[in-house]
Design a protein around this motif. Structure first.
Motif, PDB file in Angstrom:
ATOM      1  N   ILE A   1      -5.537   9.433   4.900  1.00  0.00           N
ATOM      2  CA  ILE A   1      -4.765   8.841   5.993  1.00  0.00           C
ATOM      3  C   ILE A   1      -4.014   7.602   5.524  1.00  0.00           C
ATOM      4  N   SER A   2      -4.663   6.785   4.705  1.00  0.00           N
ATOM      5  CA  SER A   2      -4.035   5.536   4.275  1.00  0.00           C
ATOM      6  C   SER A   2      -2.732   5.800   3.543  1.00  0.00           C
ATOM      7  N   ILE A   3      -2.706   6.796   2.674  1.00  0.00           N
ATOM      8  CA  ILE A   3      -1.500   7.028   1.885  1.00  0.00           C
ATOM      9  C   ILE A   3      -0.487   7.877   2.648  1.00  0.00           C
ATOM     10  N   ILE A   4      -0.928   8.905   3.390  1.00  0.00           N
ATOM     11  CA  ILE A   4       0.017   9.778   4.099  1.00  0.00           C
ATOM     12  C   ILE A   4       0.710   9.013   5.221  1.00  0.00           C
ATOM     13  N   VAL A   5      -0.069   8.365   6.081  1.00  0.00           N
ATOM     14  CA  VAL A   5       0.533   7.578   7.163  1.00  0.00           C
ATOM     15  C   VAL A   5       1.220   6.338   6.578  1.00  0.00           C
ATOM     16  N   GLY A   6       0.664   5.787   5.500  1.00  0.00           N
ATOM     17  CA  GLY A   6       1.274   4.627   4.863  1.00  0.00           C
ATOM     18  C   GLY A   6       2.682   4.918   4.376  1.00  0.00           C
ATOM     19  N   MET A   7       2.913   6.107   3.824  1.00  0.00           N
ATOM     20  CA  MET A   7       4.253   6.464   3.372  1.00  0.00           C
ATOM     21  C   MET A   7       5.211   6.587   4.552  1.00  0.00           C
ATOM     22  N   ILE A   8       4.721   7.072   5.681  1.00  0.00           N
ATOM     23  CA  ILE A   8       5.554   7.142   6.883  1.00  0.00           C
ATOM     24  C   ILE A   8       5.905   5.737   7.359  1.00  0.00           C
ATOM     25  N   ILE A   9       4.924   4.834   7.327  1.00  0.00           N
ATOM     26  CA  ILE A   9       5.162   3.439   7.715  1.00  0.00           C
ATOM     27  C   ILE A   9       6.229   2.815   6.818  1.00  0.00           C
ATOM     28  N   LEU A  10       6.176   3.103   5.528  1.00  0.00           N
ATOM     29  CA  LEU A  10       7.153   2.553   4.597  1.00  0.00           C
ATOM     30  C   LEU A  10       8.558   3.069   4.886  1.00  0.00           C
ATOM     31  N   GLN A  11       8.663   4.323   5.269  1.00  0.00           N
ATOM     32  CA  GLN A  11       9.978   4.874   5.628  1.00  0.00           C
ATOM     33  C   GLN A  11      10.524   4.180   6.872  1.00  0.00           C
ATOM     34  N   VAL A  12       9.661   3.937   7.863  1.00  0.00           N
ATOM     35  CA  VAL A  12      10.076   3.214   9.069  1.00  0.00           C
ATOM     36  C   VAL A  12      10.528   1.799   8.705  1.00  0.00           C
ATOM     37  N   ALA A  13       9.757   1.142   7.827  1.00  0.00           N
ATOM     38  CA  ALA A  13      10.086  -0.222   7.422  1.00  0.00           C
ATOM     39  C   ALA A  13      11.438  -0.288   6.720  1.00  0.00           C
ATOM     40  N   LEU A  14      11.742   0.727   5.916  1.00  0.00           N
ATOM     41  CA  LEU A  14      13.016   0.765   5.211  1.00  0.00           C
ATOM     42  C   LEU A  14      14.179   0.870   6.203  1.00  0.00           C
ATOM     43  N   LYS A  15      14.031   1.714   7.236  1.00  0.00           N
ATOM     44  CA  LYS A  15      15.081   1.880   8.244  1.00  0.00           C
ATOM     45  C   LYS A  15      15.239   0.636   9.105  1.00  0.00           C
ATOM     46  N   LYS A  16      14.116  -0.055   9.355  1.00  0.00           N
ATOM     47  CA  LYS A  16      14.157  -1.274  10.172  1.00  0.00           C
ATOM     48  C   LYS A  16      14.642  -2.496   9.390  1.00  0.00           C
ATOM     49  N   GLY A  17      14.720  -2.373   8.084  1.00  0.00           N
ATOM     50  CA  GLY A  17      15.140  -3.507   7.273  1.00  0.00           C
ATOM     51  C   GLY A  17      14.025  -4.487   6.966  1.00  0.00           C
ATOM     52  N   TRP A  18      12.779  -4.089   7.170  1.00  0.00           N
ATOM     53  CA  TRP A  18      11.655  -4.978   6.863  1.00  0.00           C
ATOM     54  C   TRP A  18      11.444  -5.099   5.357  1.00  0.00           C
ATOM     55  N   VAL A  19      11.873  -4.080   4.608  1.00  0.00           N
ATOM     56  CA  VAL A  19      11.806  -4.127   3.145  1.00  0.00           C
ATOM     57  C   VAL A  19      13.172  -3.717   2.601  1.00  0.00           C
ATOM     58  N   THR A  20      13.514  -4.267   1.453  1.00  0.00           N
ATOM     59  CA  THR A  20      14.805  -3.951   0.837  1.00  0.00           C
ATOM     60  C   THR A  20      14.643  -3.059  -0.391  1.00  0.00           C
ATOM     61  N   GLU A  21      13.456  -3.077  -0.982  1.00  0.00           N
ATOM     62  CA  GLU A  21      13.184  -2.233  -2.151  1.00  0.00           C
ATOM     63  C   GLU A  21      12.161  -1.168  -1.775  1.00  0.00           C
ATOM     64  N   PHE A  22      12.374   0.019  -2.307  1.00  0.00           N
ATOM     65  CA  PHE A  22      11.447   1.116  -2.038  1.00  0.00           C
ATOM     66  C   PHE A  22      11.451   2.014  -3.260  1.00  0.00           C
ATOM     67  N   THR A  23      10.376   2.010  -3.995  1.00  0.00           N
ATOM     68  CA  THR A  23      10.290   2.808  -5.212  1.00  0.00           C
ATOM     69  C   THR A  23       9.849   4.231  -4.866  1.00  0.00           C
ATOM     70  N   GLN A  24      10.803   5.159  -4.914  1.00  0.00           N
ATOM     71  CA  GLN A  24      10.464   6.554  -4.657  1.00  0.00           C
ATOM     72  C   GLN A  24       9.611   7.099  -5.806  1.00  0.00           C
ATOM     73  N   PHE A  25       8.872   8.147  -5.524  1.00  0.00           N
ATOM     74  CA  PHE A  25       8.013   8.750  -6.543  1.00  0.00           C
ATOM     75  C   PHE A  25       8.841   9.170  -7.757  1.00  0.00           C
ATOM     76  N   GLU A  26      10.037   9.698  -7.498  1.00  0.00           N
ATOM     77  CA  GLU A  26      10.888  10.171  -8.582  1.00  0.00           C
ATOM     78  C   GLU A  26      11.385   9.026  -9.463  1.00  0.00           C
ATOM     79  N   GLN A  27      11.389   7.804  -8.949  1.00  0.00           N
ATOM     80  CA  GLN A  27      11.863   6.663  -9.718  1.00  0.00           C
ATOM     81  C   GLN A  27      10.790   6.090 -10.650  1.00  0.00           C
ATOM     82  N   MET A  28       9.569   6.520 -10.469  1.00  0.00           N
ATOM     83  CA  MET A  28       8.492   6.040 -11.344  1.00  0.00           C
ATOM     84  C   MET A  28       8.567   6.737 -12.692  1.00  0.00           C
TER      85      MET A  28
END
Length: 439
Positions: A174-201
Motif C-alpha cells: 500500500i505504501s508504494i502503490i498509493v504513494g506513487m498515486i500521491i506523487l502523481q497528484v502532487a506533480l499536477k498540483k505543483g507541490w513538487v517540481t522534480e519527479f524521477t520516473q522509473f525509466e529515468q533511473m
C-alpha cells in the motif's frame, strides 16, 4: 530442538533472502513496485512453508525467531541512538516531531476506535483490541507486529500475531502503490517540481543495487586485529544487551501475573544506557554507530522473512471481512494525516516530509525513503536528518503506546486510554503552536 535446527532455520531464511534479491534484480515488475527483497523472501517462505505447500524443513518453532530478532533490533537501535538535546529537537525538527507524535498517537487511537466499533456492533466475537493489529502493522511494521502479537498472545489472543504481520505485509504494498498515486497528484498540483520516473533511473538503481564507484564502507575499523576484530566487539555488545534484556524483562515480569514487561522495551533502554556508559568512559570513540545501524537492518530483514513465513492463512481467512474494513479505514485516515494535517503543521516543503511520513506510517522507514528519493533523488533536503533528530524523543512515546495499548483494550480501560492519548495530543499541539512552530 537442537542447535543445528536453529542454524537450519536461519540458513533457510538466508536462502529465501538470496532468492528474493535475485527476483528483485531480474524481474522488472518487482522493481517498479520497489519491493524489499525481505518481503519477497517472506512470501516465498509462506508459499513453500507449512501454511503453503510445506516443502521447507523449518523447525517446529521457527516462527519464534521473529521475537528474538525483534529484541536484537531494538537493542541495536538503543546502542546506535544518540540523545539529541531538547534545544536541537526544537530548532531543527520541532514541527516534524510534533506531526510525528500527532500522527502516531492518532493512528493508534483511530485503529482502537474502529476495532471497538466492529467488536461491539458487528462482530462481538472479535477481541476488543482487534483494531490495534492495523496500527501495529502499518506504523510499526513487522517488528512492532511481533511485539504486539506476543503481548496479545500473553493476554489470551493467539491470532493477533498473524493479523498484525498480515497488515505489516499489506502496508508495504500500500505504501508504494498509493504513494506513487500521491506523487502523481502532487506533480499536477505543483507541490513538487522534480519527479524521477522509473525509466529515468539507472539500471543499477532499478535493481536496488549500488554501482561500484558509489559504494562506501559501512564501518570504521576501530580496533587492532592483533587483539580482536572490531565487528566481534560490536556483535558481542548487541548480544550482551539482548540477552540481558530478556533475563531482566523476565525477572521484572515475574512479580505480577498481569504485568508483562516486553523484552524490546528493556533492550532499547539497556542499549541507550550502554551507549551513555561508553560515551562517559571514552569507549564510544572505539565504537562505530554504522555497525549498530546495519546490525538493526540485518535483524529487520531476517525478522521480516520469519514473520511473513509464519503467517497462518487459515487464521487470516477467518478475519477477512473485518480486516478489509479496518484496512480501508486505516488507509483513508492516513491519507487524511498526509493531505490535511501535514500541510498545516509542517510549513515549508511540507510535502517532502509528508510523503516520507506516508511511507513510514503505512510501510516502513525504508519505503518512506524510497518515495522521498523519487522527488529528491540526490537527497539535497534535510528530511531524513530532521526525522533522525525527532525520532529519539518520539520513540519513547512509541514504546509506551505499543506496550500499554493492547493491555488497555483487553482490560476494558477504553476511556482511560483515549483520555490519556487525546490529552497528550492536545499537549503536543499546544507546544507546537506556542513554541515549536516559531523556531
Amino acid at each position: 530442538m537442537t542447535t543445528w535446527s536453529f542454524l537450519t532455520d536461519f540458513a533457510i531464511a538466508g536462502g529465501l533472502l538470496l532468492a528474493g534479491k535475485l527476483l528483485r534484480v531480474y524481474l522488472p515488475i518487482l522493481q517498479r513496485l520497489y519491493l524489499p527483497a525481505a518481503v519477497l523472501a517472506g512470501l516465498l517462505g509462506l508459499t513453500l512453508g507449512p501454511y503453503g505447500v510445506n516443502v521447507l524443513p523449518w523447525s517446529e518453532v521457527y516462527g519464534g525467531n521473529a521475537s528474538m530478532l525483534t529484541a536484537m533490533l531494538f537493542s541495536a537501535l538503543g546502542l546506535a541512538t544518540p540523545l539529541p538535546s531538547p534545544q536541537m529537537v526544537a530548532r531543527r525538527a520541532g514541527s516534524l516531531w510534533a506531526f510525528n507524535q500527532i500522527a502516531t498517537v492518532s493512528q493508534w487511537l483511530f485503529a482502537a476506535a474502529v476495532g471497538l466499533a466492529l467488536s461491539h456492533f458487528i462482530w462481538p466475537e472479535l477481541s476488543h483490541g482487534f483494531g490495534l493489529v492495523m496500527s501495529a502493522g502499518f506504523m510499526g511494521g513487522h517488528g512492532t507486529s511481533v511485539v504486539v502479537g506476543d503481548i496479545f498472545a500473553g493476554l489470551g489472543w493467539q491470532d493477533a500475531l498473524t493479523l498484525s504481520l498480515s497488515f505489516a505485509t499489506a502496508g508495504i504494498f500500500i505504501s508504494i502503490i498509493v504513494g506513487m498515486i500521491i506523487l502523481q497528484v502532487a506533480l499536477k498540483k505543483g507541490w513538487v517540481t522534480e519527479f524521477t520516473q522509473f525509466e529515468q533511473m539507472t539500471r543499477t538503481e532499478q535493481r536496488g543495487l549500488i554501482a561500484p564507484p558509489e559504494q562506501k564502507p559501512i564501518m570504521n575499523n576501530t580496533m587492532s586485529s592483533l587483539s580482536v576484530d572490531s565487528f566481534a566487539i560490536h556483535g558481542a555488545l548487541i548480544l550482551a544487551v539482548t540477552a540481558s534484556a530478556y533475563h531482566l524483562a523476565t525477572y521484572l515480569s515475574s512479580f505480577h501475573d498481569k504485568v508483562q514487561l516486553p523484552t524490546f522495551v528493556v533492550g532499547f533502554l539497556l542499549g541507550m544506557i550502554a551507549r551513555v556508559v561508553a560515551k562517559r568512559s571514552g569507549a564510544q570513540a572505539y565504537l562505530c554507530d554504522n555497525v549498530f545501524s546495519h546490525a538493526g537492518g540485518v535483524t529487520t530483514d531476517f525478522l521480516i522473512v520469519f514473520g511473513v513465513s509464519a503467517i497462518k492463512i487459515t487464521v487470516l481467512l477467518n478475519y477477512l471481512a473485518p480486516m478489509a474494513i479496518l484496512l480501508v479505514c486505516g488507509v483513508c485516515f492516513t491519507l487524511f494525516l498526509v493531505f490535511w494535517v501535514a500541510p498545516r503543521m509542517l510549513g515549508e516543503q511540507w510535502f517532502e516530509k509528508a510523503i516520507f511520513s506516508w511511507g513510514w506510517l503505512t510501510g516502513t522507514v525504508a519505503m518512506g525513503i524510497a518515495l522521498l528519493r523519487i522527488i529528491d533523488p540526490k537527497m539535497r533536503g534535510k528530511v531524513l536528518d530532521d526525522f533522525a533528530i525527532a525520532y529519539v524523543p518520539g520513540s519513547i512515546v512509541d514504546i509506551i503506546v505499543i506496550s500499554l495499548m493492547p493491555i488497555a483494550m483487553v482490560s476494558g480501560l477504553y476511556l482511560e486510554a483515549f483520555g490519556i492519548g487525546l490529552g497528550y495530543m492536545a499537549l503536543v499541539l499546544l507546544l507546537w503552536r506556542t513554541v515549536l512552530s516559531k523556531q
